[in-house]
Design an enzyme around this catalytic site. Structure first.
Site, short mmCIF file in Angstrom:
data_model
loop_
_atom_site.label_atom_id
_atom_site.label_comp_id
_atom_site.label_asym_id
_atom_site.label_seq_id
_atom_site.Cartn_x
_atom_site.Cartn_y
_atom_site.Cartn_z
N SER A 148 0.85 -1.19 0.00
CA SER A 148 0.00 0.00 0.00
C SER A 148 0.88 1.24 0.00
CB SER A 148 -0.89 0.02 1.25
OG SER A 148 -1.54 1.27 1.39
N TYR A 161 -1.51 -0.02 10.29
CA TYR A 161 -1.64 -0.41 8.89
C TYR A 161 -0.42 0.03 8.10
CZ TYR A 161 -3.84 -1.19 4.32
OH TYR A 161 -4.14 -1.63 3.06
#
Length: 258
Positions: A148, A161
């Site tokens: 990501s 995250y």
């Protein structure tokens, strides 16, 4: 033949988080290139529905499903046992499964942030290690990790995250260097906002949506198929001299200045 550089006939791929969103799009892409695919996700019903749809579109391909939680080590070992039952080795592993809970850093419970690490990075590390003996049965095989942009720059995903995706990118680089001599290429992709069920919540806020678009030079949200195309390329023989890379699929987000 040059055409074979762009095909995956005779190859077996394992895709995690394969029942929806990016994982389903990746499965579709690999089937389109000629691979047989083993699909893993937690939701057994969603997996069966996805398999049925894909089997209708690709009747010549072998498509198998297994409901399992990659965050659970017993399930991870069961996944690899299942893979061994299907073929002599594995050509492609796509570590796509992931999850998140977005909070301020001080508001996470220990179980929450540890769960994010287990799902997003520990699962990829362990599945890659468990799959290594299967991958090395072939002269050339590959792993693609779905990271990501959160692992590259600060976005509003929550600290755990971003930490896990940064770790996944570094895992990609380390394994690429370590396993090159074994014939295993390891690469990653780093998506920005992609139109999936998971992103539908935040993107439904018009003000937030406008902020996202304003920070994206291409002025739109990405589609799962666009991430899948990058993953598919990294699996092809055509990318045989590419390893240790992380390709952003972000509409220019990471390159945008003031």
């Amino acid at each position: 033949m040059a055409a074979n550089r762009w095909r995956l006939e005779g190859q077996l791929a394992l895709v995690t988080g394969a029942s929806a969103g990016i994982g389903l799009a990746i499965t579709h892409e690999l089937l389109g290139f000629g691979a047989d695919v083993l699909m893993v996700a937690r939701d057994a019903d969603a997996l069966q529905d996805a398999r049925q749809d894909l089997a209708e579109e690709f009747p010549e391909r072998e498509i198998s499903v297994l409901a399992a939680d990659v965050a659970d080590d017993e399930d991870r070992r069961a996944i690899l046992d299942w893979v061994e039952d299907h073929a002599e080795g594995l050509n492609i592993l796509v570590n796509n499964a992931g999850g998140n809970v977005t909070r301020a850093a001080v508001d996470y419970t220990e179980d929450e942030w540890r769960g994010i690490f287990e799902t997003n990075v520990f699962s990829a590390f362990e599945l890659s290690r468990y799959a290594h003996p299967l991958l090395t049965r072939h002269a050339a095989s590959c792993i693609v990790n779905v990271g990501s942009v959160s692992g590259i720059t600060a976005v509003r995903s929550g600290a755990p995250y971003g930490m896990t995706k940064a770790a996944l990118h570094q895992l990609t680089r380390n394994l690429a260097a370590e396993w090159a001599e074994d014939g295993v290429r390891v690469n990653a992709v780093a998506p920005w906002y992609i139109r999936t069920r998971r992103t539908s919540g935040p993107l439904s806020d018009p003000d937030y949506y406008d902020e996202v678009i304003a920070r994206t030079p291409m002025r739109r949200i990405g589609e799962p198929e666009e991430v899948a195309a990058a993953v598919g390329f990294l699996c092809l023989p055509a990318s045989s001299y590419i390893t240790g890379e992380c390709i952003a699929v972000d509409g220019g987000f990471l390159r945008y200045g003031f």
